[in-house]
Design an enzyme around this catalytic site. Structure first.
Site, PDB file in Angstrom:
ATOM      1  N   CYS A  87       0.842   5.525   2.769  1.00 33.81           N
ATOM      2  CA  CYS A  87       0.271   4.230   2.135  1.00 33.81           C
ATOM      3  C   CYS A  87       0.294   3.247   3.342  1.00 33.81           C
ATOM      4  CB  CYS A  87       1.016   3.644   0.951  1.00 33.81           C
ATOM      5  SG  CYS A  87       0.510   4.618  -0.504  1.00 33.81           S
ATOM      6  N   ARG A  98       4.238   9.686   0.430  1.00 34.34           N
ATOM      7  CA  ARG A  98       3.353   8.822  -0.238  1.00 34.34           C
ATOM      8  C   ARG A  98       3.487   7.416   0.391  1.00 34.34           C
ATOM      9  NH1 ARG A  98      -1.344   9.079  -1.674  1.00 34.34           N
ATOM     10  NH2 ARG A  98      -1.230   7.443  -0.002  1.00 34.34           N
ATOM     11  N   HIS A 117      -2.845  -2.033  -5.741  1.00 38.38           N
ATOM     12  CA  HIS A 117      -2.049  -1.733  -6.937  1.00 38.38           C
ATOM     13  C   HIS A 117      -1.320  -2.572  -7.884  1.00 38.38           C
ATOM     14  CE1 HIS A 117      -2.401   2.612  -5.797  1.00 38.38           C
ATOM     15  NE2 HIS A 117      -2.219   2.317  -4.611  1.00 38.38           N
ATOM     16  N   CYS A 143       0.715  -3.945  -0.755  1.00 42.39           N
ATOM     17  CA  CYS A 143       0.480  -2.847  -1.630  1.00 42.39           C
ATOM     18  C   CYS A 143      -0.175  -3.241  -2.910  1.00 42.39           C
ATOM     19  CB  CYS A 143       2.000  -2.399  -2.122  1.00 42.39           C
ATOM     20  SG  CYS A 143       3.009  -1.969  -0.944  1.00 42.39           S
TER      21      CYS A 143
END
Lengths: 277, 103
Positions: free
Chosen positions: A238, A234, A190, A186
């Protein structure tokens, strides 16, 4: 004839001037304007957000007597006492003593559908997401209704209970865990500020401002899909984009990661269901 | 059965502003499914609005209108407590009518 030639000449000059000006701007301004345009697009769509149709359906589902036991979900405790919906989502995921587990909203709804309404676990989890056309998900509608009841409430996710702390740590590790065929985490997208994918800015989910903006605008109606999407969706998507194994709906992993991200967004005013491209 | 519309009608000065959200697939008839078969057209064709039974808007729609369409319009001559009724009909003959009181 003479007149039209003169005009042609003038417009050629104008075109050249406009062209030169746009080239001069291109270097720095183009990315910025793209971001501003996306923001403007969202603003224009905000009036008449189809998410309200999901909220409407969710409210009916919440109040309808369903399941083998024939009761409504109004007795469901979302953390603020049974039937209390207002502001409940802003403090989720949280620890629930009756289930001895940290739960996010979707997990809690599944729990209530099983314990209150008498659905089997498989039935309650049967259709977490709609398919964009005829198969609509009741879960997405319920989530739309409940999250809308937290609009304007500041995010306030606690990590006081040991199980909440544990989930936070697990979520944190998952966020940084690299894996899959792309060796992705992730954090790859991010974990740093001012990154973008194509023309879209990527939020740095470790940064309070970015995390708040991102977390408080889910669930959202996705115009490109014609569906309202929840936070479980979501994360699920992802994982798919990272080519990770499928994230199981309402799994401990999905809850831990949600809690980690929700906690990072603490203080931000909840502002969903939103609308996204 | 079609899902209900969400309608808001508010009086602002001498005009009533009506905002309607409709739930509809609005399939254009141009798309193909995963198997390559054309997905048949399915969209709203006729939209009408009345205020206390008096027509205030009539529209013919086609495949260019988006899925889950949003319609906003204003009309004069309405008052608080009036009943605004919206009806749509799609190309399959399916119909939906919803009503709201002007506030």
């Amino acid at each position: 004839m003479e007149e039209s030639r003169k005009w042609a000449g003038w417009s050629a000059i104008t075109v050249a001037a406009v062209f030169a000006a746009s080239i001069a701007q291109m270097a720095g301004a183009q990315q910025r304007t793209a971001v501003e345009d996306i923001a403007r697009y969202r603003e224009l769509l905000q009036d008449g957000n189809p998410a309200e149709l999901w909220e409407l359906r969710g409210e009916t589902l919440w109040k309808t007597k369903r399941g083998p036991k024939g009761v409504s979900l109004e007795g469901c405790d979302l953390g603020l006492g049974s039937g209390m919906v207002k502001g409940a989502y802003a403090a989720m995921p949280r620890y629930f003593a009756d289930a001895d587990r940290v739960m996010d909203l979707e997990t809690r709804l599944v729990h209530c559908m099983v314990t209150l309404q008498g659905f089997s676990l498989a039935d309650a989890k049967k259709q977490p997401f709609g398919n964009g056309t005829d198969r609509k998900s009741d879960m997405e509608a319920l989530v739309a209704f409940i999250t809308a009841e937290s609009k304007g409430v500041p995010m306030n996710v606690g990590i006081t209970h040991p199980k909440e702390q544990e989930a936070f740590q697990i979520g944190r590790s998952m966020f940084f865990h690299r894996g899959g065929p792309h060796d992705f985490a992730c954090a790859t997208c991010h974990g740093e500020s001012n990154k973008r994918i194509r023309l879209q800015d990527l939020p740095n989910l470790l940064e309070p401002g970015d995390a708040q903006r991102a977390y408080t605008t889910w669930p959202a109606y996705r115009v490109s899909q014609g569906e309202l999407r929840t936070f479980q969706w979501r994360l699920y998507d992802c994982f798919r984009q990272q080519r990770f194994p499928e994230l199981e709906f309402t799994s401990d992993g999905s809850i831990a990661l949600t809690l980690f991200l929700a906690r990072n967004a603490n203080g931000g005013k909840f502002n969903a269901p939103a609308i996204k491209r | 059965m079609a899902d209900p519309m969400k309608i808001r009608a508010t009086l602002q000065g001498d005009t009533v502003e009506v905002r309607v959200l409709m739930q509809h697939e609005m399939e254009t008839g141009q798309r193909k499914d995963a198997a390559g078969k054309t997905i048949p057209a399915w969209h709203i064709q006729q939209v009408t609005a009345t205020n206390n039974g008096k027509p205030v808007l009539s529209a013919q729609w086609g495949p260019a209108v988006s899925k889950n369409p949003f319609l906003s319009f204003k009309f004069k001559g309405g008052a608080k407590g009036d009943k605004v009724q919206i009806t749509w009909t799609d190309n399959k003959g399916e119909k939906r009518t919803d009503e709201v009181v002007v506030s």
